[in-house]
Design a protein around this motif. Structure first.
Motif, PDB file in Angstrom:
ATOM      1  N   LEU A 193       0.997  -1.071  -0.106  1.00  0.00           N
ATOM      2  CA  LEU A 193       0.055   0.032  -0.106  1.00  0.00           C
ATOM      3  C   LEU A 193       0.875   1.088   0.099  1.00  0.00           C
ATOM      4  N   LEU A 194       0.756   2.147  -0.842  1.00  0.00           N
ATOM      5  CA  LEU A 194       1.614   3.174  -0.955  1.00  0.00           C
ATOM      6  C   LEU A 194       1.108   4.503  -0.793  1.00  0.00           C
ATOM      7  N   PHE A 195       1.705   5.458  -0.083  1.00  0.00           N
ATOM      8  CA  PHE A 195       1.190   6.662   0.084  1.00  0.00           C
ATOM      9  C   PHE A 195       2.364   7.751  -0.493  1.00  0.00           C
ATOM     10  N   THR A 196       2.007   8.475  -1.445  1.00  0.00           N
ATOM     11  CA  THR A 196       2.939   9.643  -1.959  1.00  0.00           C
ATOM     12  C   THR A 196       2.707  11.053  -1.644  1.00  0.00           C
ATOM     13  N   SER A 197       1.871  11.260  -0.597  1.00  0.00           N
ATOM     14  CA  SER A 197       1.796  12.787  -0.082  1.00  0.00           C
ATOM     15  C   SER A 197       0.787  12.576   1.332  1.00  0.00           C
ATOM     16  N   LEU A 198       1.065  13.575   1.991  1.00  0.00           N
ATOM     17  CA  LEU A 198       0.292  13.814   3.368  1.00  0.00           C
ATOM     18  C   LEU A 198      -1.367  13.797   3.018  1.00  0.00           C
ATOM     19  N   ASN A 199      -1.669  14.438   1.818  1.00  0.00           N
ATOM     20  CA  ASN A 199      -3.155  14.596   1.559  1.00  0.00           C
ATOM     21  C   ASN A 199      -3.877  13.099   1.199  1.00  0.00           C
ATOM     22  N   ALA A 200      -2.809  12.444   0.600  1.00  0.00           N
ATOM     23  CA  ALA A 200      -3.160  10.982   0.215  1.00  0.00           C
ATOM     24  C   ALA A 200      -3.711  10.261   1.452  1.00  0.00           C
ATOM     25  N   VAL A 201      -2.916  10.236   2.323  1.00  0.00           N
ATOM     26  CA  VAL A 201      -3.113   9.651   3.551  1.00  0.00           C
ATOM     27  C   VAL A 201      -4.208  10.251   4.405  1.00  0.00           C
ATOM     28  N   SER A 202      -4.231  11.520   4.436  1.00  0.00           N
ATOM     29  CA  SER A 202      -5.699  11.880   5.339  1.00  0.00           C
ATOM     30  C   SER A 202      -6.875  11.717   4.500  1.00  0.00           C
ATOM     31  N   ASP A 239       6.643   0.666   6.326  1.00  0.00           N
ATOM     32  CA  ASP A 239       7.731  -0.448   6.417  1.00  0.00           C
ATOM     33  C   ASP A 239       8.926   0.017   5.438  1.00  0.00           C
ATOM     34  N   LEU A 240       8.558   0.955   4.484  1.00  0.00           N
ATOM     35  CA  LEU A 240       9.652   1.457   3.620  1.00  0.00           C
ATOM     36  C   LEU A 240       9.369   2.975   3.308  1.00  0.00           C
ATOM     37  N   ILE A 241      10.890   3.607   3.455  1.00  0.00           N
ATOM     38  CA  ILE A 241      10.946   5.052   2.983  1.00  0.00           C
ATOM     39  C   ILE A 241      12.377   5.117   2.099  1.00  0.00           C
ATOM     40  N   PRO A 242      11.897   5.539   0.807  1.00  0.00           N
ATOM     41  CA  PRO A 242      13.081   5.548  -0.277  1.00  0.00           C
ATOM     42  C   PRO A 242      14.223   6.590   0.165  1.00  0.00           C
ATOM     43  N   LYS A 243      15.388   6.420  -0.237  1.00  0.00           N
ATOM     44  CA  LYS A 243      16.587   7.623   0.166  1.00  0.00           C
ATOM     45  C   LYS A 243      16.100   8.632  -0.574  1.00  0.00           C
ATOM     46  N   LYS A 244      15.689   8.411  -1.989  1.00  0.00           N
ATOM     47  CA  LYS A 244      15.158   9.742  -2.698  1.00  0.00           C
ATOM     48  C   LYS A 244      13.741   9.983  -2.454  1.00  0.00           C
ATOM     49  N   TYR A 245      13.309  11.175  -1.996  1.00  0.00           N
ATOM     50  CA  TYR A 245      11.900  11.458  -1.686  1.00  0.00           C
ATOM     51  C   TYR A 245      11.189  11.687  -2.824  1.00  0.00           C
ATOM     52  N   THR A 246      11.025  11.073  -4.321  1.00  0.00           N
ATOM     53  CA  THR A 246      10.342  11.402  -5.083  1.00  0.00           C
ATOM     54  C   THR A 246       9.548  10.063  -5.631  1.00  0.00           C
ATOM     55  N   GLY A 247       8.671  10.123  -6.575  1.00  0.00           N
ATOM     56  CA  GLY A 247       8.165   9.039  -6.983  1.00  0.00           C
ATOM     57  C   GLY A 247       9.051   7.842  -7.645  1.00  0.00           C
ATOM     58  N   GLU A 248      10.124   8.657  -8.355  1.00  0.00           N
ATOM     59  CA  GLU A 248      11.149   7.614  -8.852  1.00  0.00           C
ATOM     60  C   GLU A 248      11.954   6.822  -8.050  1.00  0.00           C
ATOM     61  N   GLY A 249      12.135   7.696  -6.863  1.00  0.00           N
ATOM     62  CA  GLY A 249      12.826   7.123  -5.666  1.00  0.00           C
ATOM     63  C   GLY A 249      12.113   5.819  -5.132  1.00  0.00           C
ATOM     64  N   LEU A 250      10.870   6.117  -5.000  1.00  0.00           N
ATOM     65  CA  LEU A 250       9.993   5.174  -4.117  1.00  0.00           C
ATOM     66  C   LEU A 250       9.939   3.778  -5.113  1.00  0.00           C
ATOM     67  N   ALA A 251       9.758   4.258  -6.598  1.00  0.00           N
ATOM     68  CA  ALA A 251       9.506   3.253  -7.454  1.00  0.00           C
ATOM     69  C   ALA A 251      10.917   2.143  -7.517  1.00  0.00           C
ATOM     70  N   GLU A 252      11.895   2.928  -7.541  1.00  0.00           N
ATOM     71  CA  GLU A 252      13.171   2.003  -7.362  1.00  0.00           C
ATOM     72  C   GLU A 252      13.183   1.257  -6.140  1.00  0.00           C
ATOM     73  N   ALA A 253      13.102   1.745  -5.143  1.00  0.00           N
ATOM     74  CA  ALA A 253      13.215   1.071  -3.855  1.00  0.00           C
ATOM     75  C   ALA A 253      12.055  -0.067  -3.866  1.00  0.00           C
ATOM     76  N   LEU A 254      11.024   0.108  -4.387  1.00  0.00           N
ATOM     77  CA  LEU A 254      10.041  -0.987  -4.532  1.00  0.00           C
ATOM     78  C   LEU A 254      10.391  -2.363  -5.455  1.00  0.00           C
ATOM     79  N   ALA A 295       4.326   1.495   2.116  1.00  0.00           N
ATOM     80  CA  ALA A 295       5.657   2.383   1.584  1.00  0.00           C
ATOM     81  C   ALA A 295       4.926   3.693   1.543  1.00  0.00           C
ATOM     82  N   VAL A 296       5.925   4.479   2.120  1.00  0.00           N
ATOM     83  CA  VAL A 296       5.831   6.218   1.816  1.00  0.00           C
ATOM     84  C   VAL A 296       6.870   6.882   1.144  1.00  0.00           C
ATOM     85  N   VAL A 297       6.668   8.046   0.489  1.00  0.00           N
ATOM     86  CA  VAL A 297       7.493   8.686  -0.186  1.00  0.00           C
ATOM     87  C   VAL A 297       8.734   9.492   0.443  1.00  0.00           C
ATOM     88  N   GLY A 298       8.183   9.716   1.621  1.00  0.00           N
ATOM     89  CA  GLY A 298       9.072  10.354   2.507  1.00  0.00           C
ATOM     90  C   GLY A 298       8.968  10.530   3.732  1.00  0.00           C
TER      91      GLY A 298
END
Ligand code: SAH
Length: 519
Positions: free
Chosen positions: A317-326, A366-381, A348-351
């Protein structure tokens, strides 16, 4: 009072709102506002204070100035307070400055007592001390004066004989602070001089003290009437008379701040704007909040509902923004579910910020990528191995496609579930237009490309010429190069852009810009 209390469980809190700056209310006042069921507020009480009151609280404007629909008489206000309290409500009666200093607070209380209504009074910072402080004038000083008198310059109408002993006050008090005296200024100064106060006595007049539009002028008893007339000072203003006014040239601090007198538009959403507004205000700017982004629920939650019904099948389950979470949790709660219904997928979250938000809902990422972008998250996943896995991505209806695309390329099956929509806000367009027309905006801040696009939609210029006519006199500050690009694509000029793309750096650049312009 105890006996009557059971008949009238409601209560009226007469609260001093302070002079104008919203930070100058007492903690007790704020506490009571936060628990109010009805707030009855005045012309001089800063409407920003109403933000402390619960959304559900009824707000009644009882100002006698700028009255609009509800121009209440004093009797009307008294009745309003009594009616609400009798109905069992916690009523906050918010009054400018201190309720017992030229505030008719006592008159309201007398009526409450007569009606057997319980009450409490909370003092406030009166405008006299605030005006003095914010104009750099200590109202007492060992070397200049040991006494100060608060005087009204506008006696109750209908009075024939003055109650004010101007003859004694003229020389009897070292400092005089006169409320409501602008109209009678020529008479007041004459009375003071006629009764022995030197025409050379320094005088300051301070309008809208402690607010971003504070305006102060200085003169002497002999000259101040002319100075005020020339500066076109109108109420609300205070007159400060006495030698302490001389200290102003050393102590004046409020109006000397670098952005003082500048009107700046903040286009972020109300929730996001606070840091930017706080920093700009700290430097003296008058912030005009015109949020250009507004969020609404998604039109259709089918994807999300289907996924939630089969949540056990999802690996992530992925969250890429605070707004998405709320917005995700908002829907979950509405469906009578909570975090326990999310057993199964890892999260997994973006940052870090998104992780922190998630934690507020009782879940750890469970997972936060090193680079806080969509690409960073994709790579880590992808590194964890996603081929053949189902992934749920709750987000805005329209968003960058890069994350789901990269994951699908890696063989994952991504359910993109809209949980909210970004819509351009409708509100206060006309007011914004009007301010641009009459040139009462100095600068507009943009913190993303969408704030630029939506701002321009809001002002709705008919043509290029009109856009330039409205915007050319205004300075534009942006947070970074992407936003700058968007501004330039619309044919507009970027005046201020920080080297580092943060709010703090943007404000720093704005301050430097104006300091350089002034020197
Ligand atoms: N209870 C209030 C005074 C109400 S009488 C208090 O304690 O401050 C209204 C007058 O107060 C105005 O006419 C003006 O003289 C003064 N006043 C109130 N707020 C002011 C402000 N922010 N700046 C200058 N004068 C102010």
């Amino acid at each position: 009072m105890t006996k009557k209390k059971s008949r009238h469980p409601g209560k009226v809190y007469l609260v001093g709102a302070g002079p104008g700056a919203p930070g100058l209310i007492t903690l007790r006042g704020k506490y009571l506002l936060e628990r109010a069921e009805v707030v009855v507020y005045d012309y001089l009480a800063n409407p920003k204070l109403l933000l402390h009151a619960p959304k559900t609280a009824e707000r009644v404007y009882a100002g006698k100035k700028g009255g609009g629909l509800h121009a209440f008489t004093q009797e009307g206000i008294n009745k309003l307070l009594i009616d609400h309290a009798s109905a069992g409500k916690r009523v906050v009666r918010l009054k400018g400055g201190d309720p017992f200093i030229f505030g008719r607070g006592a008159e309201e209380i007398e009526e409450l007592v007569a009606a057997g209504i319980d009450f409490e009074v909370v003092p406030g910072v009166t405008s006299a001390t605030a005006a003095a402080t914010y104009a750099g004038i200590p109202i007492t000083h060992r070397e200049y004066t040991a006494s100060v008198a608060f005087v009204t310059g506008h006696e109750a109408p209908g009075k024939k004989e003055s109650n004010i002993a101007w003859d004694k006050l003229a020389t009897g008090a070292g400092t005089l602070v006169i409320y409501m005296g602008i109209k009678n200024l020529p008479i007041i100064t004459k009375k003071l001089m006629d009764n022995g106060r030197s025409p050379d006595t320094p005088v300051a007049v301070v309008r809208w003290a402690s607010t971003p539009i504070q305006h102060s002028v200085e003169g002497t008893l002999a000259t101040i009437t002319e100075v005020v007339k020339e500066a076109k000072i109108t109420p609300p203003a205070l007159i400060i008379v006495g030698d302490v006014v001389k200290l102003r040239k050393t102590i004046d601090w409020f109006e000397r701040r670098p952005l003082f007198g500048k009107h700046m538009v903040v286009t972020r959403t109300r929730e996001q704007a606070s840091e930017l507004v706080a920093l700009l205000e700290e430097n003296g700017a008058d912030c005009l909040e015109y949020p250009t982004l507004h969020m609404e629920p998604a039109l259709d939650y089918k994807v999300l509902d289907d996924a939630l019904a089969n949540i056990g099948d999802y690996k992530w389950l992925l969250f890429t923004s605070l707004n998405a979470v709320s917005w995700f949790f908002r829907h979950l709660y509405r469906q009578n579910m909570d975090a326990r219904n999310l057993g199964g997928p890892r999260i997994a979250v973006v940052g870090q910020a998104t992780a922190k938000k998630l934690y507020d809902y009782g879940l750890k990422a469970d997972l936060i990528p090193k680079k806080y972008t969509g690409e960073g998250l994709a790579e880590a996943l992808i590194q964890t191995g996603v081929t053949g896995s189902k992934i749920l991505l709750p987000r805005a209806e329209k968003a960058r496609e890069i994350l789901p695309e990269l994951l699908e390329q890696a063989g994952a099956e991504v359910a993109v579930a809209p949980v909210y929509r970004n819509v351009p806000p409708q509100g206060r367009k006309d007011e914004l237009r009007e301010r641009l027309e009459n040139r009462s905006i100095d600068l507009v801040t943009f913190t993303s490309s969408s704030t630029v696009d939506n701002f321009l939609t809001m002002i709705a210029a008919d043509s290029k010429e009109e856009l330039h006519r409205l915007m050319d006199p205004v300075k534009i500050a942006v947070i970074g190069p992407v936003t700058a690009d968007t501004v330039q694509k619309h044919g507009l000029r970027v005046d201020i852009q920080p080297g580092q793309y943060t709010i703090v750096d943007m404000v720093h650049s704005i301050v430097t810009y104006y300091q350089q312009a002034a020197s």
